[in-house]
Design an enzyme around this catalytic site. Structure first.
Site, PDB file in Angstrom:
ATOM      1  N   CYS A  23      14.597 -71.638 -39.435  1.00 13.74           N
ATOM      2  CA  CYS A  23      15.026 -71.305 -40.850  1.00 13.74           C
ATOM      3  C   CYS A  23      15.086 -70.029 -41.656  1.00 13.74           C
ATOM      4  CB  CYS A  23      13.784 -72.094 -41.984  1.00 13.74           C
ATOM      5  SG  CYS A  23      13.296 -74.180 -40.435  1.00 13.74           S
TER       6      CYS A  23
ATOM      7  N   HIS B  63      10.580 -69.301 -50.189  1.00 15.20           N
ATOM      8  CA  HIS B  63      10.638 -70.391 -48.636  1.00 15.20           C
ATOM      9  C   HIS B  63      10.913 -71.236 -48.955  1.00 15.20           C
ATOM     10  CE1 HIS B  63      12.587 -71.520 -44.543  1.00 15.20           C
ATOM     11  NE2 HIS B  63      11.440 -71.825 -44.850  1.00 15.20           N
TER      12      HIS B  63
ATOM     13  N   GLU C 152       2.526 -68.932 -48.205  1.00 15.51           N
ATOM     14  CA  GLU C 152       3.504 -68.550 -49.322  1.00 15.51           C
ATOM     15  C   GLU C 152       2.542 -67.608 -50.389  1.00 15.51           C
ATOM     16  OE1 GLU C 152       8.839 -68.089 -50.303  1.00 15.51           O
ATOM     17  OE2 GLU C 152       7.516 -69.937 -49.747  1.00 15.51           O
TER      18      GLU C 152
ATOM     19  N   LYS D 212      14.652 -75.502 -52.686  1.00 14.41           N
ATOM     20  CA  LYS D 212      15.261 -76.927 -52.036  1.00 14.41           C
ATOM     21  C   LYS D 212      14.543 -78.164 -52.487  1.00 14.41           C
ATOM     22  CE  LYS D 212      13.867 -74.101 -47.195  1.00 14.41           C
ATOM     23  NZ  LYS D 212      14.171 -72.920 -48.462  1.00 14.41           N
TER      24      LYS D 212
ATOM     25  N   HIS E  63      16.305 -79.242 -47.921  1.00 14.74           N
ATOM     26  CA  HIS E  63      16.083 -77.277 -47.035  1.00 14.74           C
ATOM     27  C   HIS E  63      17.000 -77.927 -45.256  1.00 14.74           C
ATOM     28  CE1 HIS E  63      15.024 -74.314 -44.396  1.00 14.74           C
ATOM     29  NE2 HIS E  63      13.377 -74.697 -43.717  1.00 14.74           N
TER      30      HIS E  63
ATOM     31  N   PHE F 194      10.268 -71.198 -38.325  1.00 18.48           N
ATOM     32  CA  PHE F 194       9.638 -71.370 -37.470  1.00 18.48           C
ATOM     33  C   PHE F 194       9.603 -70.631 -35.567  1.00 18.48           C
ATOM     34  CE2 PHE F 194       9.081 -76.967 -37.332  1.00 18.48           C
ATOM     35  CZ  PHE F 194       8.593 -77.053 -38.448  1.00 18.48           C
TER      36      PHE F 194
END
Length: 402
Positions: free
Chosen positions: A162, A294, A305, A326, A331, A390
């Site tokens: 991502c 994010h 976050e 998003k 996403h 990830f």
């Protein structure tokens, strides 16, 4: 070090097939997430996504091109066409020899993988198309952009889940700033909207069945999207000399590794990436007005976050605006940072901060101003774009109004 500016932008995604359409959707808080439409969707437990609607590849490409271009490459070329047209650049001679392409993607040609696995394993065919490998390889989109526009400089693809697009744009920024190139084409794309792509994500049990509601109490997870965002990064004096329209200046970039867990985010890794971007840009935390988060809509990401932002920005965190687009386009995995950079440019250039839609109830662990549900006018001179992937890979960009 040389200054780096953005002189062209292009996109196609679930809330717009162009940059103006996308920015209008962001201003209006429109949701592009809806029922998925592809083969065997009834076998999935997750049946929503930010799918690009009303898209016909035959209106954009001929039959020979479609045989070579996976859906993620198609999206890249459409976005690149818009970005290059806006920039006004043409490439020949030394500029052609120096200019390159750095793009991000996580899955590459996943639709091509899916179709051909079906052909071999389900339908029992013993042959596939001769161009399956060139079509599905992660660097296909970057290769086709370089060929389409005669770009002979440093070109490659970044795959860091991502964070792929932010890593790619950070590398392009470094190349222009260092003097390696005067111009770089950068961004990212993704299209995992196929049975296998969604089924794989289902296994993680982080997907929502109803909506993406980042930072909202009771949120149920992330929602996949697809699309591309492509930008022209150019050396400032080079852009000025030709009278280019400058959209924003890229002023800092940092990347860190959590070195902790393959899927669980780390507050410390995220914080170090944001601190590094501010340090690279020679910014004080108090100068930042907007963060494009994010903001995936999972409890683990959102709380981590927000905690990292609180640590980095201290008391100034109360004055920050932070939102996750998003919630509108989903996403987009390896392409998500590129599409989200448009929200930063809109905040800097137009003074409009995109909202976090679907927000229902405050989460005490996400006690920041996340611009709930409606866009907001604000005087933003510095914006930051976060991407936390990830694998524990973090990439943060800082931009300034010009």
């Amino acid at each position: 070090m040389r200054r780096v500016v953005v002189t062209g932008a292009g996109t196609i995604n679930a809330i717009g097939h162009t940059v103006p359409a996308t920015l209008e959707s962001m201003r209006e808080g429109r949701c592009g997430i809806g029922p998925l439409d592809f083969r065997d969707v009834d076998r999935l437990s997750i049946r929503i996504g930010g799918q690009v609607r009303d898209y016909d590849p035959e209106q954009e490409f001929n039959r020979q091109q479609i045989a070579l271009y996976d859906r993620f490459t198609q999206f890249t070329l459409i976005a690149a066409r818009e970005a290059l047209a806006q920039s006004g650049l043409t490439f020949a001679g030394d500029l052609s020899a120096q200019t390159g392409v750095v793009l991000g993607t996580a899955g590459g040609g996943l639709n091509t993988h899916d179709e051909n696995y079906r052909a071999v394993y389900e339908e029992g065919k013993n042959r596939v198309h001769p161009f399956v490998v060139p079509k599905l390889m992660n660097n296909a989109a970057a290769s086709h952009v370089s060929m389409e526009y005669n770009l002979k400089g440093p070109s490659y693809t970044v795959a860091t889940a991502c964070a792929s697009s932010n890593h790619a744009m950070g590398q392009a920024f470094h190349m222009v700033r260092s003097g390696m190139s005067d111009v770089m084409i950068t961004g990212g794309s993704e299209s995992m909207m196929c049975f296998g792509g969604v089924k794989a994500w289902e296994g993680l049990r982080v997907m929502s069945k109803d909506a993406c509601r980042p930072f909202s109490l009771g949120r149920t997870g992330m929602v996949q999207g697809e699309g591309a965002g492509i930008f022209v990064f150019e050396e400032y004096e080079h852009a000025r000399a030709r009278g280019a329209d400058i959209l924003a200046e890229v002023i800092g970039f940092a990347m860190t590794s959590d070195a902790a867990d393959i899927v669980m985010p780390s507050k410390h890794g995220a914080a170090r990436a944001m601190e590094g971007a501010l340090r690279d840009a020679r910014l004080d935390a108090s100068e930042v007005g907007y963060i494009n988060a994010h903001g995936t809509g999972t409890a683990a990401n959102d709380k981590t976050e927000c905690a990292a932002v609180a640590d980095v920005f201290g008391h100034h965190a109360d004055n920050l605006l932070m939102s996750s687009t998003k919630s509108m386009h989903g996403h987009v995995i390896g392409g998500t940072g590129a599409i989200e950079l448009l929200a930063c440019i809109m905040a800097l250039r137009d003074g409009v901060v995109a909202p976090t839609i679907g927000y229902e109830e405050p989460d005490p662990e996400c006690a920041l101003d996340v611009v709930p549900n409606e866009a907001r006018e604000a005087d933003i001179s510095v914006a930051v774009s976060n991407a936390f992937a990830f694998g524990g890979f973090n990439a943060v960009l800082a931009l300034r109004r010009v």
